[in-house]
Design an enzyme around this catalytic site. Sequence first.
Site, short mmCIF file in Angstrom:
data_model
loop_
_atom_site.label_atom_id
_atom_site.label_comp_id
_atom_site.label_asym_id
_atom_site.label_seq_id
_atom_site.Cartn_x
_atom_site.Cartn_y
_atom_site.Cartn_z
N GLU B 76 -9.60 4.87 35.10
CA GLU B 76 -8.48 4.55 33.82
C GLU B 76 -7.21 3.91 33.77
O GLU B 76 -6.77 3.07 34.24
CB GLU B 76 -8.72 5.14 32.41
CG GLU B 76 -9.28 5.56 31.53
CD GLU B 76 -10.21 6.54 30.51
OE1 GLU B 76 -8.60 7.63 30.11
OE2 GLU B 76 -10.74 6.07 29.60
N GLU B 316 15.09 27.47 6.85
CA GLU B 316 15.84 25.99 6.00
C GLU B 316 17.01 25.96 5.96
O GLU B 316 17.81 25.02 5.78
CB GLU B 316 15.89 27.81 4.65
CG GLU B 316 16.00 27.47 3.55
CD GLU B 316 15.06 28.09 2.42
OE1 GLU B 316 14.55 28.74 1.64
OE2 GLU B 316 16.32 29.65 3.14
#
Lengths: 114, 580
Positions: B76, B316
């Site tokens: 490829e 948080e």
Amino acid sequence: MIYNDEELESADSQKNENTATYILRLFITGASPNSVRAMSNIKNICDTYLKDKYQLEVIDVYQQPKMAETEQIIALPMLVIKSAIPERRLIGDMSDKGKVLRGLGLKFNDWEIE
Amino acid sequence: MAETQKNKSNRSGLPYLHKSNSGISGLDEITGGGLPTGRPTLLCGEAGSGKTLMSVEFIVRGALEYNEPGVFMAFEEKAEELAMNVASLGFDLQKLQQDKKIRVDHVHIERSEIEETGEYDLDGLFIRLGHAIDSIGAKRVVLDTIENLFSGLSNQNILRAELRRLFHWLKSKGVTAIITAERGEGKLTRQGLEEYVSDCVILLDHRIVNQISTRRLRIVKYRGSVHGTNEYPFLIDEEGISVLPVTSLLLEKEVSMERVSSGIKSLDKMLGGEGFYKGSSILVSGTAGTGKTSIASYFANEACKRKERCIYFAFEESPNQIIRNMKSINIDLKKHVDDGFLLFNASRPTLYGLEMHLVSIYKMIRKFKPSVVILDPITNLITVGSVSEVKAMLIRLIDFLQDEQITVMFTALTLNTVVNEQTDEGVSSLVDSWLYVRDIELDGERNRGMYIMKSRGMNHSNQIREFIITDEGIDLMDLYLGPDGVLTGSARESQQLREKTGEALKNQAANRMDREISRKRKVLEAKISSLTTEFESIEEELNKVYLEETLKKQISDNNKEQILNLRTGQSKKKNDDDAN
């Protein structure tokens, strides 16, 4: 395909030099049935249609495995028409005469009339 | 794992399947040692699922780590493109090629340039591959993606026959090969390559659920070997591919008797006096603002003070935020970060899927090798997965951490103030220790109370403690029982003051009584001494009389005798005798 001017020129000059000369390279693998058939087929075709107008070089890839990479060889036998622009590749045992001739750039009529 | 398998096979004396380590982290664990040595493995997956990357990593790691040179045949990408693509992973293909460790061969095949004129075979490919293998003594081969031949050449019959021959040939060459293929409709590969390569088939998958992508890997088959059958998430990052190691289904963990301090002395005291077990999992849950992060920071701080490493996964707050906030309770986390003992990793849960979080957590733990890990808070993970998914993830994490003997602390937010048995993402049953911090509202005040809900394998306090956060840090007040039950905050303070006053009054009363007693004693003692004196004088008087009587009697006796002697005339003689 797009070529720049330089490439076109050089390609032209090459064509002029080798007018009516076909530079052919046939890659085979030893004496396998396909290879033997391809050799005899291409020789027949060349002798019939390109008499004295061709150079045929037969290369055994087993002997020169490096060639396989540089020439991008996958399927064998393979005929590379070096003189064509762009370079053309025919694979198989060359038994399909029509395709071989078309690949060589010979007009369909040429061989049909004869 | 490979080692154990070897031993097993040796014991039975039978020949066993050799495996080659792929070098891809996690994959070797799932496959029990790697890919089958000397056999082709099929790696299939959709476009963009990481096939090429995985196969490149297989080749590069083989060359670098296992001294097994490899050939990469690219159908490829060109060699340069490939080199550029994997340069981001730190793989220097050019150099490896110069060192003859690997060889990249780009196969260019274009249907428009090729005319088929009869029978042919793929001997060219065989020769080319054979030459590449022999030139560097390759042990590994990758064909990426051989299916491209089908678009370049039209004679399917020849191609299929030749591919079958190719795979046989690869086996006879004894190279460990990976053949990649695109996933087809309803079958593993578009061209049905699985029919030819049947020793080991690995399927890669890239799934998007709720706009969050997760890459997964599954071993479809592996002849002659046991293997994990689940779908394993994997991660592609700047270090290549990492597959999530297997969730161990066995509960055969090593356990440690070693204890680690929580950083809060009074909490350690509640936990049998020594703190948590090393390698255990601790859950701190509670309502908003009850100091979960503070407890976690204390724990981290303590670990760093012991010169142990700690990773703090914050979902948080940002690291800087945590560092600033913790400074207010007298914890300097910045110092530990600078010293390299503490590592913060802050990311929003929505950054990627749960599995990806898990993989990245694994990776960081593997790399940093901490002895303490903190996840703060796990509640936020629920935004990227369902409760059961979060639970499954945490089970895996806890398993992994136990294996590594890492102590982990989770914090979790509970939304209701009622203690729910199924709370906290269902992990409460998984953890070893569960601390629960809740608000206690009393007299218009909100105070914090800490409970130890459970703590396996140790004697722990059943009492609620008041949990106080001051400028100096965290402390747990001893349980204060007033007449109306447990008292907290200012109610506790006032009750304490009241009792102090009572105490003072009581003391004073006691003092007065003491003085009275001593006075009485003095009076009594005075009386006793006067009586004694009186008694002595009487006694003396009596003695005097008695002595006089005796004396008188003696004298009269003497006189009587003298008189008697005089009368009998013996007295003279007696007197002469006496004179003699």
